[in-house]
Design a protein around this motif. Structure first.
Motif, PDB file in Angstrom:
ATOM      1  N   UNK A 293       0.833  -1.201   0.000  1.00  0.00           N
ATOM      2  CA  UNK A 293       0.000   0.000   0.000  1.00  0.00           C
ATOM      3  C   UNK A 293       0.868   1.252   0.000  1.00  0.00           C
ATOM      4  N   UNK A 294       0.478   2.194  -0.840  1.00  0.00           N
ATOM      5  CA  UNK A 294       1.229   3.421  -1.016  1.00  0.00           C
ATOM      6  C   UNK A 294       0.269   4.602  -1.029  1.00  0.00           C
TER       7      UNK A 294
ATOM      8  N   UNK B 172       7.977   2.286  -7.468  1.00  0.00           N
ATOM      9  CA  UNK B 172       7.059   1.175  -7.732  1.00  0.00           C
ATOM     10  C   UNK B 172       7.072   0.871  -9.222  1.00  0.00           C
ATOM     11  N   UNK B 173       7.391  -0.357  -9.554  1.00  0.00           N
ATOM     12  CA  UNK B 173       7.481  -0.763 -10.959  1.00  0.00           C
ATOM     13  C   UNK B 173       6.110  -1.212 -11.471  1.00  0.00           C
TER      14      UNK B 173
ATOM     15  N   UNK C 155      -3.003   3.367  -2.593  1.00  0.00           N
ATOM     16  CA  UNK C 155      -2.644   2.910  -3.924  1.00  0.00           C
ATOM     17  C   UNK C 155      -2.026   1.529  -3.767  1.00  0.00           C
ATOM     18  N   UNK C 156      -2.647   0.548  -4.408  1.00  0.00           N
ATOM     19  CA  UNK C 156      -2.242  -0.846  -4.265  1.00  0.00           C
ATOM     20  C   UNK C 156      -1.464  -1.321  -5.481  1.00  0.00           C
ATOM     21  N   UNK C 157      -0.437  -2.112  -5.201  1.00  0.00           N
ATOM     22  CA  UNK C 157       0.299  -2.751  -6.284  1.00  0.00           C
ATOM     23  C   UNK C 157       0.941  -4.020  -5.749  1.00  0.00           C
ATOM     24  N   UNK C 158       0.968  -5.047  -6.595  1.00  0.00           N
ATOM     25  CA  UNK C 158       1.671  -6.276  -6.218  1.00  0.00           C
ATOM     26  C   UNK C 158       2.987  -6.405  -6.999  1.00  0.00           C
ATOM     27  N   UNK C 159       3.397  -5.298  -7.610  1.00  0.00           N
ATOM     28  CA  UNK C 159       4.648  -5.292  -8.378  1.00  0.00           C
ATOM     29  C   UNK C 159       5.830  -4.889  -7.481  1.00  0.00           C
TER      30      UNK C 159
ATOM     31  N   UNK D  94      -1.098   1.063 -11.060  1.00  0.00           N
ATOM     32  CA  UNK D  94      -1.529   0.641  -9.722  1.00  0.00           C
ATOM     33  C   UNK D  94      -3.012   0.968  -9.547  1.00  0.00           C
ATOM     34  N   UNK D  95      -3.629   0.373  -8.557  1.00  0.00           N
ATOM     35  CA  UNK D  95      -5.065   0.570  -8.339  1.00  0.00           C
ATOM     36  C   UNK D  95      -5.300   1.420  -7.096  1.00  0.00           C
ATOM     37  N   UNK D  96      -6.238   2.327  -7.217  1.00  0.00           N
ATOM     38  CA  UNK D  96      -6.530   3.291  -6.162  1.00  0.00           C
ATOM     39  C   UNK D  96      -7.836   2.907  -5.477  1.00  0.00           C
TER      40      UNK D  96
END
Length: 196
Positions: free
Chosen positions: A95-96, A129-130, A178-182, A134-136
């Motif tokens: 989470x960002x 973040x690569x 802001x979600x990312x699994x990268x 990303x999803x908000x």
């Protein structure tokens, strides 16, 4: 993409991995229970309440034994898997935030760290973040679901919150996580912003 992250465990230069805090195994049983039935899920909740009491009796209760958190995450993951499979999993994502103001709000208001900041060794990092997409999501919808479960085991409200969350809806005053699994790496320590 440069974003911001607050953590009490991440170190400068480290890379966040999927399921960084290893919580997946605490949530999966609740997801599996929902795959069977709502009755099975509610049975899991009652069992978890008992385990919480047992752990409390022997002084072993902490965040990892907070069944409400894991049951709520289970609801969100079940809704994501069954209704929003294109969305990132909360369990595998990190989470960002795209601004420091939201991090300060979390730290001071939501987590009440302004009064006792020594309880945790929080750091704020600028993160590379690569992920181009990303999803908000509004984290307050998760908080609303958690509160419903905490106060009255109201899993129907939690289901509604999960659907709103993954569809990208927001509350009246959203806090966008802001979600990312990268891959994501801590490139700069900006912890001083918490105290400015």
């Amino acid at each position: 993409m440069k974003l911001y992250h607050i953590s009490d465990t991440l170190k400068l230069g480290e890379t966040l991995s999927q399921d960084y805090k290893n919580n997946l195994e605490l949530v999966v049983p609740f997801v599996k229970a929902l795959e069977k039935s709502e009755d099975c899920f509610y049975g899991m909740i009652l069992n978890a309440k008992l385990m919480k009491s047992v752990f409390g009796k022997f002084g072993m209760r902490d965040m990892q034994t907070n069944y409400v958190k894991w049951a709520t995450e289970g609801i969100f993951e079940y809704v994501r898997k069954t209704e929003f499979p294109e969305s990132y999993s909360r369990l595998l994502s990190n989470y960002f935030y795209d601004n420091v103001a939201d991090i300060k709000r979390l730290f001071e208001v939501d987590w009440n760290m302004k009064e006792k900041p020594e309880r945790f060794d929080f750091h704020v990092y600028e993160i590379e973040v690569e992920d181009d997409f990303p999803q908000k999501r509004d984290m307050l919808l998760f908080d609303e679901a958690f509160d419903a479960m905490w106060e009255s085991d109201d899993y129907r409200t939690a289901f509604d919150c999960a659907r709103r969350y993954f569809s990208g809806e927001g509350t009246a005053e959203p806090v966008w996580e802001i979600m990312s699994d990268k891959t994501a790496t801590a490139i700069k320590d900006i912890t001083h912003c918490l105290y400015e």
